[in-house]
Design an enzyme around this catalytic site. Structure first.
Site, mmCIF file in Angstrom:
data_model
loop_
_atom_site.group_PDB
_atom_site.id
_atom_site.type_symbol
_atom_site.label_atom_id
_atom_site.label_comp_id
_atom_site.label_asym_id
_atom_site.label_seq_id
_atom_site.Cartn_x
_atom_site.Cartn_y
_atom_site.Cartn_z
ATOM 1 N N GLU A 1 0.787 3.995 1.181
ATOM 2 C CA GLU A 1 0.248 4.888 2.213
ATOM 3 C C GLU A 1 1.061 6.171 2.228
ATOM 4 O O GLU A 1 2.285 6.125 2.311
ATOM 5 C CB GLU A 1 0.357 4.253 3.609
ATOM 6 C CG GLU A 1 -0.279 2.891 3.767
ATOM 7 C CD GLU A 1 -1.770 2.975 4.007
ATOM 8 O OE1 GLU A 1 -2.319 4.096 4.012
ATOM 9 O OE2 GLU A 1 -2.385 1.904 4.171
ATOM 10 N N ARG B 1 0.840 -1.197 0.000
ATOM 11 C CA ARG B 1 0.000 0.000 0.000
ATOM 12 C C ARG B 1 0.870 1.241 0.000
ATOM 13 O O ARG B 1 1.721 1.401 0.888
ATOM 14 C CB ARG B 1 -0.916 0.003 1.216
ATOM 15 C CG ARG B 1 -1.834 -1.198 1.160
ATOM 16 C CD ARG B 1 -2.898 -1.167 2.192
ATOM 17 N NE ARG B 1 -3.768 -2.332 1.986
ATOM 18 C CZ ARG B 1 -4.975 -2.450 2.466
ATOM 19 N NH1 ARG B 1 -5.485 -1.498 3.205
ATOM 20 N NH2 ARG B 1 -5.692 -3.523 2.222
ATOM 21 N N SER C 1 -10.759 -5.654 9.035
ATOM 22 C CA SER C 1 -11.965 -5.199 8.321
ATOM 23 C C SER C 1 -12.563 -6.409 7.632
ATOM 24 O O SER C 1 -11.814 -7.251 7.129
ATOM 25 C CB SER C 1 -11.632 -4.210 7.211
ATOM 26 O OG SER C 1 -11.389 -2.966 7.741
ATOM 27 N N ARG D 1 -0.099 -5.741 12.946
ATOM 28 C CA ARG D 1 -0.891 -5.072 13.995
ATOM 29 C C ARG D 1 -1.285 -6.058 15.087
ATOM 30 O O ARG D 1 -1.359 -5.702 16.269
ATOM 31 C CB ARG D 1 -2.127 -4.436 13.383
ATOM 32 C CG ARG D 1 -1.761 -3.248 12.522
ATOM 33 C CD ARG D 1 -2.947 -2.372 12.321
ATOM 34 N NE ARG D 1 -2.603 -1.270 11.442
ATOM 35 C CZ ARG D 1 -3.481 -0.413 10.976
ATOM 36 N NH1 ARG D 1 -4.756 -0.544 11.296
ATOM 37 N NH2 ARG D 1 -3.100 0.569 10.205
ATOM 38 N N ARG E 1 1.722 2.817 12.980
ATOM 39 C CA ARG E 1 0.919 1.604 12.738
ATOM 40 C C ARG E 1 0.643 1.322 11.261
ATOM 41 O O ARG E 1 -0.212 0.494 10.939
ATOM 42 C CB ARG E 1 -0.391 1.673 13.541
ATOM 43 C CG ARG E 1 -1.271 2.813 13.157
ATOM 44 C CD ARG E 1 -2.354 3.055 14.207
ATOM 45 N NE ARG E 1 -2.889 4.373 14.016
ATOM 46 C CZ ARG E 1 -3.874 4.657 13.188
ATOM 47 N NH1 ARG E 1 -4.460 3.715 12.506
ATOM 48 N NH2 ARG E 1 -4.295 5.889 13.059
ATOM 49 N N HIS E 2 1.355 1.998 10.365
ATOM 50 C CA HIS E 2 1.218 1.722 8.930
ATOM 51 C C HIS E 2 2.542 1.279 8.339
ATOM 52 O O HIS E 2 3.584 1.862 8.632
ATOM 53 C CB HIS E 2 0.753 2.967 8.172
ATOM 54 C CG HIS E 2 -0.679 3.298 8.403
ATOM 55 N ND1 HIS E 2 -1.079 4.184 9.357
ATOM 56 C CD2 HIS E 2 -1.802 2.831 7.811
ATOM 57 C CE1 HIS E 2 -2.404 4.254 9.346
ATOM 58 N NE2 HIS E 2 -2.863 3.441 8.412
ATOM 59 N N GLU F 1 -7.353 -0.309 14.828
ATOM 60 C CA GLU F 1 -8.105 -1.301 14.047
ATOM 61 C C GLU F 1 -7.216 -2.481 13.701
ATOM 62 O O GLU F 1 -6.076 -2.311 13.292
ATOM 63 C CB GLU F 1 -8.584 -0.624 12.755
ATOM 64 C CG GLU F 1 -9.304 -1.552 11.815
ATOM 65 C CD GLU F 1 -9.406 -0.980 10.396
ATOM 66 O OE1 GLU F 1 -9.813 0.190 10.248
ATOM 67 O OE2 GLU F 1 -9.056 -1.720 9.449
HETATM 68 P P1 AMO Z 1 -8.345 -3.172 5.102
HETATM 69 O O1 AMO Z 1 -7.879 -2.243 4.045
HETATM 70 O O2 AMO Z 1 -9.088 -2.571 6.256
HETATM 71 O O3 AMO Z 1 -9.321 -4.279 4.480
HETATM 72 O O4 AMO Z 1 -7.115 -4.008 5.648
HETATM 73 C C1 AMO Z 1 -7.321 -5.063 6.570
HETATM 74 C C2 AMO Z 1 -6.360 -4.926 7.743
HETATM 75 O O5 AMO Z 1 -5.019 -4.937 7.280
HETATM 76 C C3 AMO Z 1 -4.208 -4.121 8.109
HETATM 77 N N1 AMO Z 1 -3.579 -3.081 7.294
HETATM 78 C C4 AMO Z 1 -2.349 -2.592 7.486
HETATM 79 N N2 AMO Z 1 -1.407 -2.875 8.388
HETATM 80 C C5 AMO Z 1 -0.261 -2.198 8.322
HETATM 81 N N3 AMO Z 1 0.034 -1.254 7.407
HETATM 82 C C6 AMO Z 1 -0.890 -0.924 6.466
HETATM 83 N N4 AMO Z 1 -0.597 -0.006 5.557
HETATM 84 C C7 AMO Z 1 -2.141 -1.608 6.485
HETATM 85 N N5 AMO Z 1 -3.253 -1.536 5.735
HETATM 86 C C8 AMO Z 1 -4.094 -2.437 6.234
HETATM 87 C C9 AMO Z 1 -5.133 -3.521 9.166
HETATM 88 C C10 AMO Z 1 -6.495 -3.635 8.518
HETATM 89 O O6 AMO Z 1 -7.524 -3.722 9.471
HETATM 90 N N6 AMO Z 1 -10.004 -6.421 1.632
HETATM 91 C C11 AMO Z 1 -10.252 -5.897 2.962
HETATM 92 C C12 AMO Z 1 -10.438 -6.999 3.974
HETATM 93 C C13 AMO Z 1 -11.694 -7.819 3.772
HETATM 94 O O7 AMO Z 1 -12.787 -7.232 3.708
HETATM 95 O O8 AMO Z 1 -11.581 -9.060 3.718
HETATM 96 C C14 AMO Z 1 -9.069 -5.016 3.361
HETATM 97 O O9 AMO Z 1 -8.005 -5.053 2.788
HETATM 98 O O10 AMO Z 1 -5.044 -4.337 10.328
#
Ligand code: AMO
Ligand code: ATP
Length: 434
Positions: free
Chosen positions: A213, A211, A360, A408, A219-220, A357
């Site tokens: 980001e 990602r 999701s 996380r 936490r990212h 979080e």
């Molecule tokens: P979402 O985008 O909320 O959902 O991602 C799911 C979980 O992945 C973790 N996460 C991350 N951890 C660290 N760094 C990041 N940049 C990052 N982005 C996400 C978080 C988050 O809650 N397709 C949906 C899931 C689904 O519906 O099955 C999805 O990707 O803990």
């Protein structure tokens, strides 16, 4: 290495060869000790200078800290030694000498900032408490896998080079694929649904997500490990049960199998497996509770996404893991199904740790026509996703799933301040190597 004995397995009476890193040399004058460290622990090697061959003493005590040595000798009981045994050496071989100036002190006596630690991960991992994080990480992933297998899920691996994004267009890393535009995958979302729609039915994947980001937060990550589930004939409640089961299994495994590692991290006393079921709050209840805390300058209204301070206030208020269910459809992606009796309301849910979080998920839109309309409502071109949508024309069961952020999970279980501590070689905006 043939016939090498791990330090933890060296027993009094053995003639053994131990090999590892020089942790420390303590020279008390007539007697001196080399503390040798390997994956299993440390062992004391004793040098009685007057009674030993001069070359042997010189080699053993002249070597720099963190050099790799192999020591052959007799193992004896010695109550004053840190582990109750010590080796009296017959031979000492220096296998790889370390430069005397180290960029980081693995004994931990001199603190290093996170950036220096990450630049020198090999040295950093020589610290007990850092090694412990990655032993626990491995144990968490094992427990998660076993738990999914108990839920009768099949482990899958989906492509990481993909043609389309799924989680919002701005966070994609573009790459060139034989002259064509492609991306690093943001989530196995569409692939796991395509497999759940076959009679494999229940799947999980533990793999990288990428990602772009923009924000640089504790936490990212730009490359993270996603723990994904998808199950046919499941609804959002079923997916929440699986998410809760997997998170709990991770805590239980750490509690049962990682006592030495928790000790090394100073967590042995305070570590707790979460008790009771995780409460399930609707989005509406969540914003009411956040507003009632009075922590936000502006009151939240229905339709707002939850700001980080709001999540924090609610986390403190609830005081345990909890779900937020029934989010407004508008802030959930196209693949999340709306409630049949209220299309403003989605079946999407999040699992929250009081700090952030974790998950999701939701029930998926499995009706072909409604899925196409969902793409259009989000301004996406359904034609680009035809490889996905067309399978919804050939018998797609209702299904639900979730994505759980692996780092996380580790970070919240161990109370780590920064998500980068849970990854060997984190990728963030400043860091592309090592
Ligand atoms: P979402 O985008 O909320 O959902 O991602 C799911 C979980 O992945 C973790 N996460 C991350 N951890 C660290 N760094 C990041 N940049 C990052 N982005 C996400 C978080 C988050 O809650 N397709 C949906 C899931 C689904 O519906 O099955 C999805 O990707 O803990
Ligand atoms: P010097 O008198 O020159 O310091 P020495 O050979 O007389 O050296 P000792 O008096 O035997 O040394 O021990 C020095 C210190 O090392 C003491 O505090 C002793 O308790 C400790 N010591 C001795 N042998 C061991 C051992 N095998 N393991 C751990 N500590 C030891």
């Amino acid at each position: 290495m043939q016939d090498r004995t791990y330090t933890a397995a060296a027993e009094p009476g053995d003639d053994a060869t131990v090999a590892g890193w020089v942790h420390e040399i303590r020279d008390l004058g007539g007697i001196a000790f080399l503390i040798l460290r390997d994956a299993t622990g440390k062992i004391q090697v004793k040098f009685e200078k007057d009674d030993m061959d001069e070359d042997l003493v010189e080699t053993g005590l002249g070597v720099s800290r963190e050099s790799v040595v192999s020591v052959t000798g007799s193992v004896e009981e010695e109550p004053r030694a840190p582990t109750g045994v010590e080796v009296t050496p017959e031979t000492v071989e220096v296998i790889s000498e370390a430069e005397p100036e180290l960029p980081l002190d693995p004994s931990g006596k001199v603190d290093a900032d996170l950036s220096t630690r990450l630049d020198n991960r090999t040295l950093d991992l020589r610290k007990d408490e850092v090694q412990a994080i990655f032993e626990i990480r491995a144990e968490i992933l094992r427990a998660v896998r076993d738990q999914f297998r108990e839920f009768r899920c099949t482990e899958i691996n989906t492509p990481k080079i993909v043609a389309t994004g799924t989680e919002g267009g701005t966070e994609l890393f573009p790459i060139t694929y034989f002259g064509e535009e492609a991306f690093m995958n943001q989530s196995p979302q569409l692939f796991k649904q395509l497999i759940a729609g076959s009679n494999v039915e229940r799947v999980f994947e533990i793999g990288p997500i990428f990602r772009a980001e923009e924000h640089n937060t504790p936490r990212h990550l730009n490359e993270a490990t996603s723990i994904d589930f998808e199950g046919a004939f499941c609804n959002a409640d079923d997916a929440m049960d699986v998410a809760e089961g997997v998170v709990r299994a991770a805590y239980e495994a750490v509690n049962e199998n990682c006592s030495d590692e928790l000790e090394a991290l100073g967590l042995a006393e305070e570590f707790e497996v979460p008790e009771g079921e995780f409460p399930r709050l609707s989005y509406e209840e969540a914003i009411e509770r956040i507003n009632a805390t009075g922590e936000l300058d502006e009151q939240l209204v229905w339709g707002d996404d939850l700001p980080t301070e709001g999540e924090k206030a609610l986390g403190e208020d609830v005081g345990s893991h909890y779900f937020i269910t029934d989010w407004p459809s508008e802030i959930k992606p196209f693949y999340i199904k709306d409630h049949d009796d209220d299309e403003q309301l989605s079946t999407g849910f999040d699992l929250m740790h009081p700090r952030m979080e974790l998950v999701s998920g939701g029930q998926r839109e499995h009706r072909h026509q409604a899925l196409i309309e969902g793409f259009e409502q989000q301004g996406l071109d359904p034609d680009q996703f035809e490889y996905y949508t067309k399978m919804f024309k050939y018998g797609m069961p209702p299904h639900a799933g979730f994505g759980l952020g692996g780092e996380r999970l580790i970070m919240t279980i161990l109370g780590l301040d920064n998500i980068r501590e849970a990854v060997l070689f984190p990728r963030d905006r400043q860091r592309l190597s090592p």
